[in-house]
Structure formats: C-alpha cells, structure tokens
Design a protein around this motif. Structure first.
Motif, short mmCIF file in Angstrom:
data_model
loop_
_atom_site.label_atom_id
_atom_site.label_comp_id
_atom_site.label_asym_id
_atom_site.label_seq_id
_atom_site.Cartn_x
_atom_site.Cartn_y
_atom_site.Cartn_z
N GLU A 193 0.93 -1.31 0.08
CA GLU A 193 0.07 0.14 0.06
C GLU A 193 1.04 1.36 0.01
N THR A 194 0.83 2.26 -0.99
CA THR A 194 1.51 3.37 -0.99
C THR A 194 0.28 4.49 -1.04
N PRO A 195 0.79 5.78 -0.72
CA PRO A 195 0.08 6.87 -0.82
C PRO A 195 -0.91 7.07 -2.15
N PHE A 196 -0.19 6.56 -3.20
CA PHE A 196 -1.08 6.52 -4.52
C PHE A 196 -1.85 5.24 -4.62
N GLY A 197 -1.82 4.32 -3.96
CA GLY A 197 -2.80 3.02 -4.31
C GLY A 197 -1.70 1.83 -3.97
N THR A 198 -2.39 0.59 -4.49
CA THR A 198 -1.61 -0.48 -3.95
C THR A 198 -0.84 -1.00 -5.27
N VAL A 199 0.22 -1.26 -4.97
CA VAL A 199 1.30 -1.73 -5.97
C VAL A 199 1.72 -3.13 -5.87
N ASP A 200 2.08 -3.73 -7.07
CA ASP A 200 2.70 -5.10 -6.82
C ASP A 200 4.18 -5.41 -6.66
N THR A 201 4.57 -6.08 -5.65
CA THR A 201 5.89 -6.29 -5.48
C THR A 201 6.38 -7.71 -5.63
N THR A 202 7.50 -8.07 -6.28
CA THR A 202 8.00 -9.45 -6.21
C THR A 202 9.39 -9.27 -5.77
N THR A 203 9.95 -10.57 -5.18
CA THR A 203 11.56 -10.72 -5.05
C THR A 203 11.98 -12.00 -5.64
N THR A 204 13.12 -11.89 -6.52
CA THR A 204 13.48 -13.26 -7.07
C THR A 204 14.94 -13.62 -6.83
N VAL A 205 14.85 -14.68 -6.14
CA VAL A 205 16.10 -15.19 -5.79
C VAL A 205 17.31 -15.44 -6.83
N LEU A 206 18.39 -15.14 -6.66
CA LEU A 206 19.48 -15.10 -7.64
C LEU A 206 20.79 -15.99 -7.00
N GLY A 207 20.35 -17.04 -6.70
CA GLY A 207 21.41 -17.86 -5.95
C GLY A 207 21.36 -17.62 -4.24
N ASN A 208 22.69 -18.00 -3.80
CA ASN A 208 22.54 -18.03 -2.16
C ASN A 208 22.88 -16.53 -1.71
N ASP A 209 23.29 -15.42 -2.55
CA ASP A 209 23.77 -14.14 -1.97
C ASP A 209 23.06 -13.12 -2.50
N SER A 210 22.05 -13.10 -3.53
CA SER A 210 21.81 -12.06 -4.18
C SER A 210 19.81 -12.30 -4.45
#
Length: 307
Positions: free
Chosen positions: A189-206
C-alpha cells in the motif's frame, strides 16, 4: 536433468519374457524406492538432487500386468507449504540490521522532500527481518538528521526545531512465497494506491526486489532493487526508481547495512543514533510516508517488542 521416462527407472524394453519379468520387478522396486525418497526427504530434496523444478515431478511406475508405464503421481508446488528458512539467502536476510543510507533524486543530488524537511544524506535505517514459514516480515524505522540550512525554510514535522532535531519514519512490508523456489510476492500500500511487489532469488547471495503498477493500470515499472548478502554479516542494497506512468529516472539509493548479533545490540545502536540526531521521544515511530502522515502505532506495536 532428472527425468523418469521410458528409458530410465521402471522402463520395459523389448526382449524375452524373462527379460520383461526382470525389468518389471526392477522397475517396481525402484519405483517404490523413489516414493520412499519423496516421502522421507520431500520434493525439494529430490528436485535438488537432479535439477528438476520443484513445481512438478513426474514419477513412472511399471504396471506388471500390462508391462507398460503409467504416471504414478504429479506432485505440484504449494507455496503455502514452503519454509523460507530452507533457503540460504533468506537465512542470511533474517535478523537485526542497521545501516548508513544515501538517497538521491532524479538529478543525482541528495533527495529533498517538501513533505519531509530532513536530510537524506546520510541517514540511517534499522530493520528487523523475520521468517515465518512461507512469509518474510519486514519492520523498519528510518532516522533522519536535522536539516542543515533553515534559512529559506524552517518547517518541521512534529514538535522539534529546524536545525536542532532530526526525525524518524516507520515502514513495514510483508511478502509470501510465490512458488517453491524461494521467490516472493505481495501487494504494498502506497499513498497513491496498491502496487505489486516481487522478489526473485539469484542464488545464495542475491535477490532482486521489483515494484510495478497493477496490470489494470498498465503494469509500469516503479523500482528495481538489488540486495547482495556476501554471508559475512553485510547487506548492500542499490535501487533504481522510476516515475509512475512514463517511467523516467526518479531516484536511486545506496544502503550499506550490518547485521547485529542480538536484539539488545540493535536497540543500543538505535538509541545511540537517535541521541546523536536529537530525536524527540514524541516523534519515535510516529510518522510514515503518506497520508495521513501519522503511523497510528507505538514502536512496540510496530516491531512487536519493546523499543
């Protein structure tokens, strides 16, 4: 790539009846062994051993009567059953962090905000990251130093004095597993509305954290953030931000963060930084970015423990 096909476990080849019978028995034994492996060690272990995506593993069995192969089972991924602590990168993320932050505007200079009259270079962040099953829970407080020049504008937020008192804002975000490979997703939730978030794993350190508009609003990119965790108690984040809609360069960040060994160490460091920037008790955990600007919670309610 591990692949249980007609040419591997449990296959039946053309030949004599004796060969067929031997192959059938061998296939049945190996098939039963594979079932035991999946039962005892889980899909993730079997997939890891042979490189099969966790989403689907197809095992074959031998139908002794017909001497043909047939699907035994299809084990589909259920993100609700994922335990993020099974992934090295998330184990590195979990804990108590503090950091020194730089936040730049579109022109490359330290960011300035008419709604938040405090310095963005440097400022400090204190984060508690917690793994709960398939969820990552993040609770932050950002500490800002007093404005250096109050000659043109001496406004403040709260009861402080320009040039004397800094201030702080809180932030929170939660994400859940989106698959069985450690990747995450969730609305924010942002002041401008709801946005989509994703987090992608790039191995053990990133990992890469991405913020986009919902598809109904065009799905435009707002932020890409790379987080690197070498595994030595250091966490570095760099983000590129874009304006909504036309996706023009808007901001950039460089966060250098350090894991502390205990909650008590983290609380002591927070108290030190608050004191150095003359943060009023009446401002602690009170403000957020948005409307209304008040968080409506205490520090204990925000973090889930006394702060």
């Amino acid at each position: 790539m591990l692949s249980h096909t007609k040419s591997s476990y449990g296959s039946v080849h053309a030949g004599t009846k004796k060969h067929n019978k031997t192959s059938s028995r061998l296939g049945a034994i190996v098939g039963a062994a594979l079932i035991l492996v999946v039962s005892c060690f889980g899909v993730a272990a079997l997939a890891s051993a042979g490189g099969v995506p966790r989403e689907t593993i197809i095992l074959d069995r031998v139908d002794a009567a017909a001497s043909t192969t047939a699907p035994l089972s299809i084990i589909a991924c259920d993100p609700a059953t994922v335990d993020l602590s099974d992934f090295e990168v998330w184990r590195r993320e979990e804990g108590y962090w503090w950091g020194n932050y730089t936040f730049l505007g579109a022109d490359g200079d330290p960011y300035t905000s008419p709604a938040w009259p405090y310095e963005y270079q440097p400022y400090w962040g204190f984060i508690h990251l917690e793994l709960v099953g398939n969820s990552l829970k993040q609770r932050n407080v950002f500490v800002y130093p007093p404005r250096k020049d109050c000659s043109a504008d001496d406004s403040v937020v709260g009861a402080g004095t320009c040039g004397v008192n800094g201030n702080e804002r809180v932030f929170k975000a939660d994400q859940n597993a989106s698959d069985c490979d450690g990747n995450l997703a969730g609305p924010y939730e942002t002041p401008f509305g709801t946005v989509d978030t994703t987090t992608t794993v790039l191995g053990n350190d990133s990992v890469v954290y991405r913020v986009t508009l919902p598809a109904a609003f065009g799905g435009g990119l707002n932020q890409n953030q790379l987080t690197t965790l070498p595994g030595n108690g250091v966490r570095v984040r760099t983000a590129q931000g874009f304006t909504f809609g036309d996706e023009q360069p808007d901001f950039a960040s460089f966060y250098r963060e350090y894991k502390l060994g205990s909650r008590d160490e983290w609380l002591a460091k927070l108290a030190q930084i608050r004191a150095a920037n003359n943060i009023l008790e009446s401002d602690e955990c009170v403000w957020v970015a948005g409307e209304p600007p008040e968080s409506g919670v205490t520090c204990e309610e925000h973090f889930g423990f006394p702060v």
